[in-house]
Motif scaffolding. Structure first.
Motif, mmCIF file in Angstrom:
data_model
loop_
_atom_site.group_PDB
_atom_site.id
_atom_site.type_symbol
_atom_site.label_atom_id
_atom_site.label_comp_id
_atom_site.label_asym_id
_atom_site.label_seq_id
_atom_site.Cartn_x
_atom_site.Cartn_y
_atom_site.Cartn_z
ATOM 1 N N CYS A 46 55.954 45.410 35.052
ATOM 2 C CA CYS A 46 56.683 46.247 34.100
ATOM 3 C C CYS A 46 57.454 47.280 34.906
ATOM 4 C CB CYS A 46 55.733 46.929 33.123
ATOM 5 S SG CYS A 46 54.766 45.788 32.108
ATOM 6 N N GLY A 49 61.793 49.705 32.446
ATOM 7 C CA GLY A 49 61.701 49.583 30.999
ATOM 8 C C GLY A 49 61.454 48.195 30.483
ATOM 9 N N VAL A 66 59.947 47.618 27.024
ATOM 10 C CA VAL A 66 58.723 48.361 26.707
ATOM 11 C C VAL A 66 58.745 49.807 27.174
ATOM 12 C CG1 VAL A 66 57.248 46.311 26.630
ATOM 13 C CG2 VAL A 66 57.614 47.500 28.816
ATOM 14 N N GLY A 67 59.723 50.217 27.978
ATOM 15 C CA GLY A 67 59.736 51.564 28.519
ATOM 16 C C GLY A 67 58.913 51.655 29.797
ATOM 17 N N VAL A 69 55.550 52.391 31.612
ATOM 18 C CA VAL A 69 54.235 52.185 31.003
ATOM 19 C C VAL A 69 53.099 52.262 32.020
ATOM 20 C CG1 VAL A 69 55.216 50.689 29.214
ATOM 21 C CG2 VAL A 69 54.293 49.666 31.313
ATOM 22 N N SER A 84 53.685 53.426 26.728
ATOM 23 C CA SER A 84 54.898 53.959 27.315
ATOM 24 C C SER A 84 54.854 55.479 27.260
ATOM 25 C CB SER A 84 56.141 53.446 26.572
ATOM 26 O OG SER A 84 57.296 54.140 27.033
ATOM 27 N N SER A 86 57.066 57.277 28.579
ATOM 28 C CA SER A 86 58.449 57.734 28.468
ATOM 29 C C SER A 86 58.886 57.861 27.009
ATOM 30 C CB SER A 86 59.388 56.784 29.209
ATOM 31 O OG SER A 86 59.297 55.460 28.697
ATOM 32 N N SER A 87 58.309 57.044 26.127
ATOM 33 C CA SER A 87 58.702 57.102 24.706
ATOM 34 C C SER A 87 57.524 57.401 23.781
ATOM 35 C CB SER A 87 59.333 55.772 24.280
ATOM 36 O OG SER A 87 58.380 54.719 24.319
#
Length: 462
Positions: A46, A49, A66-67, A69, A84, A86-87
């Motif tokens: 991963c 993103g 998926v951002g 993670v 994630s 980040s989000s």
């Protein structure tokens, strides 16, 4: 180095080759997480993103967006899930085929640079610690969060606090008392946190009294961006490396990156500051990743930088430091063909092609190890999903050799927002024949697996 009849014989150089395009990857330089998402035995990636499926070490295929993670099997169904940071999104793994958004409770607004998984309350399910960062221009410090996993069915907010400008988050049972503790790297010259777990998911910050602030005299804290746990001296205890970005200010040089030696039970699990140990000064050091890239049994260190190469007239390059023993580390970047890479927060290790040596993703590239000379062993641990989380986060494995004890731990979060493979990699140097594994599971049970052949992969289940 090896001494033979008074002559110094250099270890064979280990080099890396950029395989990014050849295996079908398109990467940028943000957080990276290695994890086997579809349970086919080949670790997936991963990064940038995107979740990428590893096709038998030959190529990668895009699975999903998926951002950035970190990964663990939160519902113990056998398939690692993705959080994630980040989000602030939790992605449930649908049997390695796709991902669905899993509902989290309403949470305080936060901005994060990293998180880690770990079963903090010992109920057999992996919880989350999310570091909260800042908006410097607006004068906002965002809250850090700890999310309790409620039986793999839901999450609840167990704790939040807004005074920490956190970057990297990483967990380890450093005091071997059967529960996961958490180390948090804080920025803006704030002291770092060492959250000591009471065994029930209650935490007390003991960084100062245990010698783990990651700073130097005259400073309350450093510009810490990421840290890495690892046994750097082969005594069977897990030490700590704190990566510090360091300007020069009116008080002198700010705190440099440093190694902290775990003094074990004899030292009441305090840390001794060993200093830089050969980590020469560069201003913008950031995210470390520990791994034995040359299979000699010593944990080495890759450390990123985040300023462009010639910022302010100074060079800033990510560096591969080889562990030469006795707390001495040497820059081998040029010989390893990792010299003069670009600015990045990205660094994590995995043996993606199953050839017994560690490969590296950093600076938006996949670097394949071209062959380490030493013997090796790889260990895949699996919890029972009841007493031990299925991903076995927090488990430790020790191998006793004639002159040292090697230890590795299963961790889901290292450096700033990165994650090494959950499969444990041991370099064994010139060790041949068979070795015994001592597994310490997160629930405290110890298990011995005897006479495991070197140069092999062994799966151990709780």
């Amino acid at each position: 180095m090896i001494w033979v009849l008074g002559l110094v014989v250099g270890l064979a150089d280990v080099s890396f080759a950029d395989r990014t395009s050849a295996v079908g990857l398109t990467l940028a330089g943000d957080g990276v997480c290695w994890v086997d998402l579809d349970r086919d035995g080949w670790v997936d990636l991963c990064a940038s993103g995107v979740a990428w499926r590893n096709v038998k070490g030959k190529k990668f295929e895009k699975m999903a967006d998926v951002g950035a993670v970190v990964a663990a099997d939160f519902d113990n169904d056998g398939y690692p899930d993705l959080f994630s940071w980040s989000s602030m999104t939790l992605w449930k793994n649908e049997k390695g085929r796709s991902f669905s958004r899993f509902s989290l409770p309403e949470l305080p607004k936060t901005v994060s640079r990293g998180a880690c998984w770990g079963d903090f309350d010992g109920d057999g399910f992996a919880d989350l610690y999310v570091g909260g960062y800042e908006d410097w221009n607006a004068g906002i410090t965002y809250p850090s969060l700890r999310l309790k996993n409620v039986g793999g069915k839901s999450f609840s907010l167990a704790w939040s606090a807004s005074q920490f400008r956190s970057r990297g988050v990483t967990a380890c049972d450093f005091d071997r008392d059967g529960d996961l503790d958490v180390y948090v790297s804080n920025y803006r010259l704030q002291p770092n946190n060492l959250w000591l777990n009471d065994g029930k998911g209650g935490f007390q910050d003991v960084a100062s009294e245990r010698g783990a602030l990651g700073t130097s005299a005259g400073f309350g804290g450093g510009h810490s961006i990421g840290a890495a746990w690892g046994d750097f001296d082969g005594d069977g205890e897990i030490d700590l490396f704190a990566g510090n970005f360091a300007h020069v200010d009116d008080r002198g040089d700010q705190p440099k990156s440093r190694f902290l030696k775990n003094l074990s039970a004899a030292g009441q699990y305090r840390f001794e500051d060993k200093g830089t140990c050969g980590i020469f000064y560069q201003e913008s050091y950031a995210s470390p990743a520990a791994g034995d890239y040359d299979n000699d049994g010593d944990l080495d260190l890759f450390l990123t930088t985040v300023y462009p190469v010639a910022s302010f007239g100074k060079k800033n390059y990510p560096v591969l430091f080889r562990n030469e023993g006795a707390w001495k580390f040497a820059d081998v970047s040029a010989g390893a063909k990792l010299g003069e890479l670009g600015a990045t927060y990205q660094a994590a290790w995995a043996d993606y092609d199953h050839d017994g040596d560690l490969d590296l993703v950093t600076a938006g590239k996949l670097f394949e190890n071209q062959g380490a000379p030493g013997h090796w062993l790889e260990v895949r641990l699996e919890g029972d999903g009841k007493r031990v989380n299925r991903s076995a986060i927090g488990a430790q494995v020790r191998i006793k050799l004639k002159d040292r004890i090697l230890v590795r731990q299963v961790e889901a979060g290292t450096g700033e927002g990165n994650q090494n493979d959950l499969m444990l990699h041991f370099g064994l140097g010139d060790t041949t024949g068979r070795v015994d594994l001592e597994v310490t599971w997160p629930d405290g049970k110890r298990q011995t697996v005897r006479r495991v052949a070197v140069n092999s992969l062994r799966t151990v289940r709780r």
